[in-house]
Design a protein around this motif. Structure first.
Motif, PDB file in Angstrom:
ATOM      1  N   THR A   1     -18.786 -34.719 -48.871  1.00  0.00           N
ATOM      2  CA  THR A   1     -19.614 -35.419 -49.802  1.00  0.00           C
ATOM      3  C   THR A   1     -20.575 -36.115 -48.924  1.00  0.00           C
ATOM      4  OG1 THR A   1     -17.683 -36.964 -49.498  1.00  0.00           O
ATOM      5  CG2 THR A   1     -17.575 -35.385 -51.411  1.00  0.00           C
ATOM      6  N   LEU A   2     -21.732 -35.798 -48.848  1.00  0.00           N
ATOM      7  CA  LEU A   2     -22.820 -36.276 -48.217  1.00  0.00           C
ATOM      8  C   LEU A   2     -24.075 -36.377 -49.183  1.00  0.00           C
ATOM      9  CD1 LEU A   2     -22.764 -34.856 -44.385  1.00  0.00           C
ATOM     10  CD2 LEU A   2     -21.742 -37.149 -45.349  1.00  0.00           C
ATOM     11  N   GLY A   3     -25.032 -37.133 -48.727  1.00  0.00           N
ATOM     12  CA  GLY A   3     -26.305 -37.315 -49.628  1.00  0.00           C
ATOM     13  C   GLY A   3     -25.918 -38.020 -51.018  1.00  0.00           C
ATOM     14  N   ALA A   4     -26.251 -37.207 -51.940  1.00  0.00           N
ATOM     15  CA  ALA A   4     -26.135 -37.628 -53.386  1.00  0.00           C
ATOM     16  C   ALA A   4     -24.784 -37.922 -53.797  1.00  0.00           C
ATOM     17  CB  ALA A   4     -26.901 -36.725 -54.364  1.00  0.00           C
ATOM     18  N   GLN A   5     -23.792 -37.163 -53.222  1.00  0.00           N
ATOM     19  CA  GLN A   5     -22.571 -37.273 -53.600  1.00  0.00           C
ATOM     20  C   GLN A   5     -21.587 -38.409 -52.750  1.00  0.00           C
ATOM     21  OE1 GLN A   5     -21.505 -33.152 -52.250  1.00  0.00           O
ATOM     22  NE2 GLN A   5     -20.356 -33.182 -54.325  1.00  0.00           N
ATOM     23  N   LEU A   6     -22.417 -38.950 -51.874  1.00  0.00           N
ATOM     24  CA  LEU A   6     -21.843 -40.142 -51.082  1.00  0.00           C
ATOM     25  C   LEU A   6     -21.791 -41.451 -51.902  1.00  0.00           C
ATOM     26  CD1 LEU A   6     -20.035 -40.967 -48.548  1.00  0.00           C
ATOM     27  CD2 LEU A   6     -22.121 -40.967 -47.312  1.00  0.00           C
TER      28      LEU A   6
ATOM     29  N   ASN B   1     -15.876 -41.869 -52.560  1.00  0.00           N
ATOM     30  CA  ASN B   1     -16.266 -41.120 -51.346  1.00  0.00           C
ATOM     31  C   ASN B   1     -16.846 -42.073 -50.440  1.00  0.00           C
ATOM     32  OD1 ASN B   1     -15.709 -38.720 -52.602  1.00  0.00           O
ATOM     33  ND2 ASN B   1     -17.670 -38.611 -53.103  1.00  0.00           N
ATOM     34  N   MET B   2     -17.021 -43.333 -50.716  1.00  0.00           N
ATOM     35  CA  MET B   2     -17.784 -44.300 -49.758  1.00  0.00           C
ATOM     36  C   MET B   2     -16.441 -44.656 -48.880  1.00  0.00           C
ATOM     37  SD  MET B   2     -20.728 -44.768 -49.682  1.00  0.00           S
ATOM     38  CE  MET B   2     -20.943 -46.075 -48.875  1.00  0.00           C
ATOM     39  N   SER B   3     -15.153 -44.579 -49.204  1.00  0.00           N
ATOM     40  CA  SER B   3     -14.071 -44.871 -48.436  1.00  0.00           C
ATOM     41  C   SER B   3     -13.442 -43.607 -47.494  1.00  0.00           C
ATOM     42  CB  SER B   3     -12.734 -45.414 -49.242  1.00  0.00           C
ATOM     43  OG  SER B   3     -12.321 -44.342 -50.150  1.00  0.00           O
TER      44      SER B   3
ATOM     45  N   PHE C   1     -15.629 -42.253 -37.421  1.00  0.00           N
ATOM     46  CA  PHE C   1     -17.023 -42.654 -38.015  1.00  0.00           C
ATOM     47  C   PHE C   1     -16.741 -43.051 -39.698  1.00  0.00           C
ATOM     48  CE2 PHE C   1     -17.952 -40.434 -34.113  1.00  0.00           C
ATOM     49  CZ  PHE C   1     -18.822 -41.019 -33.630  1.00  0.00           C
ATOM     50  N   SER C   2     -17.511 -43.769 -40.252  1.00  0.00           N
ATOM     51  CA  SER C   2     -17.420 -43.736 -41.705  1.00  0.00           C
ATOM     52  C   SER C   2     -18.507 -42.773 -42.199  1.00  0.00           C
ATOM     53  CB  SER C   2     -17.775 -45.039 -42.260  1.00  0.00           C
ATOM     54  OG  SER C   2     -18.998 -45.363 -42.125  1.00  0.00           O
ATOM     55  N   LEU C   3     -18.206 -42.156 -43.217  1.00  0.00           N
ATOM     56  CA  LEU C   3     -19.301 -41.022 -43.592  1.00  0.00           C
ATOM     57  C   LEU C   3     -20.650 -41.658 -43.819  1.00  0.00           C
ATOM     58  CD1 LEU C   3     -17.648 -38.575 -46.504  1.00  0.00           C
ATOM     59  CD2 LEU C   3     -17.790 -38.321 -43.556  1.00  0.00           C
ATOM     60  N   ALA C   4     -20.747 -42.917 -44.422  1.00  0.00           N
ATOM     61  CA  ALA C   4     -22.051 -43.490 -44.392  1.00  0.00           C
ATOM     62  C   ALA C   4     -23.046 -43.825 -43.129  1.00  0.00           C
ATOM     63  CB  ALA C   4     -22.024 -44.910 -45.246  1.00  0.00           C
ATOM     64  N   GLU C   5     -22.246 -43.860 -42.444  1.00  0.00           N
ATOM     65  CA  GLU C   5     -22.906 -44.309 -40.856  1.00  0.00           C
ATOM     66  C   GLU C   5     -23.302 -42.824 -40.097  1.00  0.00           C
ATOM     67  OE1 GLU C   5     -20.822 -46.073 -37.579  1.00  0.00           O
ATOM     68  OE2 GLU C   5     -18.894 -45.295 -38.505  1.00  0.00           O
ATOM     69  N   LEU C   6     -22.902 -41.923 -40.646  1.00  0.00           N
ATOM     70  CA  LEU C   6     -23.600 -40.511 -40.235  1.00  0.00           C
ATOM     71  C   LEU C   6     -24.690 -40.018 -41.258  1.00  0.00           C
ATOM     72  CD1 LEU C   6     -20.008 -38.870 -39.954  1.00  0.00           C
ATOM     73  CD2 LEU C   6     -21.545 -39.524 -38.104  1.00  0.00           C
ATOM     74  N   ASP C   7     -24.591 -40.469 -42.353  1.00  0.00           N
ATOM     75  CA  ASP C   7     -25.686 -39.712 -43.710  1.00  0.00           C
ATOM     76  C   ASP C   7     -26.838 -39.914 -43.478  1.00  0.00           C
ATOM     77  OD1 ASP C   7     -26.521 -38.696 -45.632  1.00  0.00           O
ATOM     78  OD2 ASP C   7     -24.927 -39.202 -47.224  1.00  0.00           O
ATOM     79  N   SER C   8     -28.095 -39.038 -43.429  1.00  0.00           N
ATOM     80  CA  SER C   8     -29.370 -39.487 -43.377  1.00  0.00           C
ATOM     81  C   SER C   8     -29.889 -40.417 -44.751  1.00  0.00           C
ATOM     82  CB  SER C   8     -30.044 -38.304 -43.356  1.00  0.00           C
ATOM     83  OG  SER C   8     -29.887 -37.413 -44.362  1.00  0.00           O
ATOM     84  N   ALA C   9     -28.854 -40.043 -45.867  1.00  0.00           N
ATOM     85  CA  ALA C   9     -29.404 -41.224 -46.988  1.00  0.00           C
ATOM     86  C   ALA C   9     -29.335 -42.367 -46.652  1.00  0.00           C
ATOM     87  CB  ALA C   9     -28.598 -40.557 -48.081  1.00  0.00           C
ATOM     88  N   PHE C  10     -28.500 -42.708 -45.709  1.00  0.00           N
ATOM     89  CA  PHE C  10     -28.004 -44.233 -45.312  1.00  0.00           C
ATOM     90  C   PHE C  10     -28.668 -44.886 -44.138  1.00  0.00           C
ATOM     91  CE2 PHE C  10     -24.755 -43.057 -48.303  1.00  0.00           C
ATOM     92  CZ  PHE C  10     -24.265 -44.433 -48.886  1.00  0.00           C
TER      93      PHE C  10
END
Lengths: 161, 357
Positions: free
Chosen positions: A76-81, A85-87, A102-111
């Motif tokens: 769940t990245l991008g629009a689904q993050l 899913n933030m946890s 790594f948290s998903l948010a620190e990997l995702d290009s939307a963030f």
């Protein structure tokens, strides 16, 4: 000379053997669990970054963005993050037992604009013995403690509290 | 709504009564350890620690009936006064044939995920089966041990108290052993007291600690031994498997035997350094008799190979050096620090001692 050639050949054979005998398992909170071989990763879009290792000197690392691998697994990245899913987090494991998170948010290009890659080359060469075939490279961090080498597993999990 | 809740409760009670299967619970065993050790502990859901289970496990740990010749117990090779080692390079079991690897110290196993020098067992329950059954260790199947214990006066009552069963099985033997081993917590060394602000090391130990925790950086004239990179933290280990440069071509392939992966050649567990002054000889094959020998190895004799730990490459106090290159005084200082890791309360704790004495 002949000795040198033989050594080179042996080293090449050895590196090839390690590269092909190890796969990266992508598991956990994924739609499609993956077992990626070096050949599978070789087919993915390349990304090159320059970052300083423990020696303090900048090196050119080439590999694939970690998010490209996670997207292929249906994480769940991008629009689904968002929302629960933030946890979620990614736990990367090495063949020597080391683990980093790594948290998903620190990997995702939307963030973030920072691109964390799974590298297979440094300065145009395969990664040296002990650090390959794949190593995570995190640009812009003061300590390379999350530059985990000999990556064998990428597990996406929910933080449970 | 309330009424329906009561009905369900009554129904459940009736079911329990009819089936006669009231779940057995012993008295929970409270585990005490410093917060700095963290709570990433490993207790399988099917084997919670109870006072009765731990007591039974302690008796079984020292019970010689668990061996084929009734002369060997776990405690034979894991002696409390030596932090649960036996002072030998290789141990001998029932047949007098030496084991393949050095008997490991048993301390703070509650936090360990993968056991043995090569990490091949994923729980203490699973681990215990190897020494119990290996032909040159205790050499007896758990089912045979269970039979011997059933015929004893003492054990049927102890198993009933621990597990609520009237039968004794191999599974319960290893469960009880694992419960006891999880209580072997060592957190009372001078170093623990230092971390707690209650102990002042002497100057040699302080210099040694500084070297232990520091990575050598000759270009900045920073001297160090970098031991803490793998043996750091309050527990004095990280669960890693590294090739520490003992041999270019290791006689014992270590973890590679389990995984078949070339990168695992000569890789063994990074052991805890807790009580290290008591657990000679050192390494998986007990090749070093003293801590001086160990320091000499890391200082001057790292052997290169493709699977050598990256942590031990380019890890030197001399630019371009392949080993640490520590002075004799620095080695002595590090050993002075290692003496602070001896936990005398652990090796004299009556709760861990042989109940047959």
């Amino acid at each position: 000379m002949q000795y040198k050639l033989t050594t080179c050949l042996l080293i090449t054979l050895f590196s090839a053997a390690t590269a092909f005998s190890q796969t990266i398992s992508v598991e956990g909170e994924v739609i499609h669990p993956l077992k990626l071989s070096a050949a599978d990763i070789g087919k993915m879009p390349k990304k090159e970054i320059t970052a300083a290792d423990r020696d303090g000197k900048p090196h050119r690392y080439s590999g694939v963005p970690v998010t490209a691998i996670l997207q292929q697994a249906g994480v769940t990245l991008g629009a689904q993050l968002k929302g629960e899913n933030m946890s979620k987090y990614l736990l990367v494991k090495s063949g020597d037992g080391y683990e980093v998170l790594f948290s998903l948010a620190e990997l995702d290009s939307a963030f973030t604009d920072r691109v964390i890659i799974l590298a297979d080359q440094v300065d145009g060469q395969p990664l040296p013995d002990g650090k390959g075939p794949f190593r995570i490279i995190v640009p812009g961090e003061k300590k390379p403690a999350r530059w985990i080498w000999e990556v064998t597993t990428m597990a996406v999990r929910f933080a449970k509290d | 709504m309330k009424k329906r809740g009561w009905m369900i409760l009554l129904g459940l009670m009736a079911l329990t009564f009819v089936s006669g299967r009231i779940p057995f619970t012993g008295k929970p065993y409270p585990l005490k350890y410093p917060a700095s050790f963290g709570n990433r502990i490993n207790i399988p859901p099917g084997n919670p620690l109870t006072k009765e289970g731990v007591y039974l496990g302690r008796r079984l740990f020292y019970e010689k009936m668990l061996s084929a010749n009734n002369k060997i117990s776990c405690g034979t090779c894991h002696m409390q006064r030596l932090a649960f080692t036996d002072g030998k390079a290789f141990s001998t079991g029932i047949g007098g044939v030496p084991t393949d690897r050095n008997a490991m110290s048993l301390a703070n196993l509650l936090w360990v995920k993968n056991f043995f020098w090569d990490g091949r067992a994923s729980s203490l329950e699973q681990q215990a089966l190897t020494p119990l059954t290996a032909p040159h260790e205790m050499g007896q199947l758990p089912a045979i041990s269970a039979g011997k214990l059933r015929r004893s006066k003492l054990y049927p009552g102890l198993f009933r108290a621990a597990f609520g069963t009237n039968t004794i099985s191999g599974e319960e033997i290893v469960k009880a052993l694992a419960q006891f081993e999880r209580t072997l917590i060592s957190a009372g060394s001078p170093y623990d007291r230092y971390l707690d602000g209650q102990y002042q090391p002497d100057s040699a130990a302080l210099r040694g600690m500084q070297l232990f925790m520091t990575a050598p950086t000759p270009e900045r004239k920073v001297r160090g031994a970098n031991c803490g990179h793998c043996h750091g933290g309050p527990k004095l280990y990280i669960e890693l498997f590294h090739n520490n440069g003992l041999d270019s071509i290791p006689r014992d392939a270590g973890r590679e035997k389990q995984t078949g992966i070339a990168a695992d050649k000569g890789r063994f567990r990074v052991p805890t350094l807790r009580n290290i002054a008591l657990t000679a000889p050192y390494m998986h094959d007990g090749r070093f008799g003293t801590l001086e020998d160990v320091l000499d190895h890391y200082s001057d004799h790292i052997r290169n190979s493709p699977s050598l730990s990256p942590v031990l490459r380019n890890n030197s106090n001399e630019a371009g050096g392949v080993s640490l290159r520590l002075s004799k005084q620095e080695q002595k200082d590090i050993i002075a620090f290692l003496q602070l890791l001896t936990d005398s309360s652990f090796i004299t704790n009556p709760a861990f001692s042989n109940p047959f004495n």
